[in-house]
Write an enzyme that holds these catalytic residues in place. Sequence first.
Site, short mmCIF file in Angstrom:
data_model
loop_
_atom_site.label_atom_id
_atom_site.label_comp_id
_atom_site.label_asym_id
_atom_site.label_seq_id
_atom_site.Cartn_x
_atom_site.Cartn_y
_atom_site.Cartn_z
N HIS A 277 40.65 50.79 35.73
CA HIS A 277 40.71 50.02 36.41
C HIS A 277 42.03 49.48 36.05
O HIS A 277 42.74 48.85 37.29
CB HIS A 277 39.38 49.32 36.79
CG HIS A 277 39.81 48.16 37.55
ND1 HIS A 277 38.96 48.26 38.55
CD2 HIS A 277 40.54 47.00 37.44
CE1 HIS A 277 39.56 47.19 39.52
NE2 HIS A 277 39.34 46.49 38.36
N GLU A 278 41.36 48.33 34.94
CA GLU A 278 42.73 47.55 35.02
C GLU A 278 44.62 48.03 34.43
O GLU A 278 45.35 47.88 35.04
CB GLU A 278 42.33 46.89 32.82
CG GLU A 278 41.33 46.21 32.94
CD GLU A 278 41.68 45.29 34.12
OE1 GLU A 278 42.86 44.77 33.88
OE2 GLU A 278 40.21 44.05 34.81
N HIS A 281 45.87 48.61 38.38
CA HIS A 281 46.94 47.49 38.81
C HIS A 281 48.25 47.87 38.13
O HIS A 281 48.80 47.61 38.70
CB HIS A 281 46.03 45.95 37.76
CG HIS A 281 44.63 45.42 38.62
ND1 HIS A 281 44.49 45.63 40.10
CD2 HIS A 281 43.54 45.00 37.92
CE1 HIS A 281 43.64 44.88 40.21
NE2 HIS A 281 43.15 44.84 39.27
N GLU A 359 42.39 45.44 44.17
CA GLU A 359 40.94 45.91 43.43
C GLU A 359 40.32 47.22 44.42
O GLU A 359 40.39 47.50 43.15
CB GLU A 359 39.30 44.49 43.71
CG GLU A 359 40.12 43.38 43.07
CD GLU A 359 40.27 43.39 41.38
OE1 GLU A 359 40.04 44.21 40.63
OE2 GLU A 359 41.52 42.26 40.39
N ASP A 363 40.60 50.52 41.94
CA ASP A 363 39.47 51.01 41.52
C ASP A 363 39.41 52.48 41.96
O ASP A 363 39.13 53.58 41.16
CB ASP A 363 38.05 51.01 42.60
CG ASP A 363 37.63 49.90 42.20
OD1 ASP A 363 37.61 48.85 40.51
OD2 ASP A 363 36.81 48.45 42.84
ZN ZN Z 1 40.43 43.93 38.78
#
Ligand code: ZN
Length: 419
Positions: A277-278, A281, A359, A363
């Site tokens: 997930h990070e 980003h 976000e 995801d």
């Molecule tokens: Zn996040």
Amino acid sequence: MSLAFVAALLLGLMLKTWLSSRQIRHVMQHRSAVPAAFAATVPLEAHQKAADYTVVRSRFGLLNLAFSSAILLGWTLLGGLDLLNAWIYEATAQRFGPMAYQLSLLIAFVLIGSLLDLPWELYNTFNIEQRFGFNRLTWKLYLNDALKGMVVGLVIGLPIAALILWLMGAAGRFWWLWAWGTWMGFNLLILVLYPTVIAPLFNKFEPLPDEALKNRVEGLMARCGFAAKGLFVMDGSRRSAHGNAYFTGFGPAKRVVFFDTLLARLNGPEVEAVLAHELGHFKHKHVLKRMVTMFAISLAGFALLGWLSSQPGFYLAFAVRPNMAAPNDALALLLFMLVVPVFGFFFTPLGSLMSRRDEFQADAYACTHARGSDLASALLKLHEDNAGTLTPDPVFARFYYSHPPASERLGAILSQATR
Ligand SMILES: [Zn+2]
């Protein structure tokens, strides 16, 4: 100008109070039962703890709001900043010169502000966080942190403040462009200094010792084409039971940091999913976009400050008498920092909306590079550990939430995972 300020302050107060009351009411109404979608995974006890934690913090936030609004009025319309300025001016300007006077004014303001905030911070840490089992700070560590924070703040803050004040006085009509450039350079410097120099003053960072997990994480990063200079575990448990993982720095200072509290709670595949997930980003350039946005907003801010600081009406509107025989730049900076957030607050939902969109994207990225079901179970565990409510008020969440509410987020992940 003061009329617009009072109107914005009142409107903001009403809006914040209305939103928080909605949140409290909504959470209380749903306290007695776990929402159906989570009935199998979240125990009633955890759900009620989250509800109580949310309500206690919201009520505390409302009290703090009343207090900080009174302080804001005290500094501005009621003449607090003018009084402090007169006093510091008297004590320093003649004897030590204009720069020493201006820096003293900034320091005195920050000190008084911190003292006023102190009881609130102490109550939050040693009462609320303590009561819900999150606080791990001892008094000794707290004082230690406070002292170190003060020294670091002085060592870093004073030179940059002095530099900007000097530019304001010496760089001519377009000083704000120079000041903006300086401020941006300073921010980039902090991005390198924070992970390598500042954070290690407060926490221990050790290379990730778990070989199996290390291989797993490095495999994921290789699949995603991502190079970090190191994987570290931070002793977050020294201060709080809240768990987290983050990326920090850029260039040679780039690293992945796991809180030990996170590693204690998640299994290998879950850690991998959180990290994916990070990485999402980064791959979607959210970090870069945020930085560019921040740069643009501060450019507008400095331009506005450049204009306001040359208007006598700006000072007089907030009950400050400009100095006749000394620069007013520190005064302008302080007034600006007091007044602008009152107007900026109304843009909160816009920032929240963009953040929630990011976000969802991160995801989705995680679901394609790790397993969605692992991400879902990791998020649920973290949600429970942080006592986040599963039943926020929808309007409150739209306004403030930087992350989508758990139900929406897990819904999106699971629908993708089963596709
Ligand atoms: Zn996040």
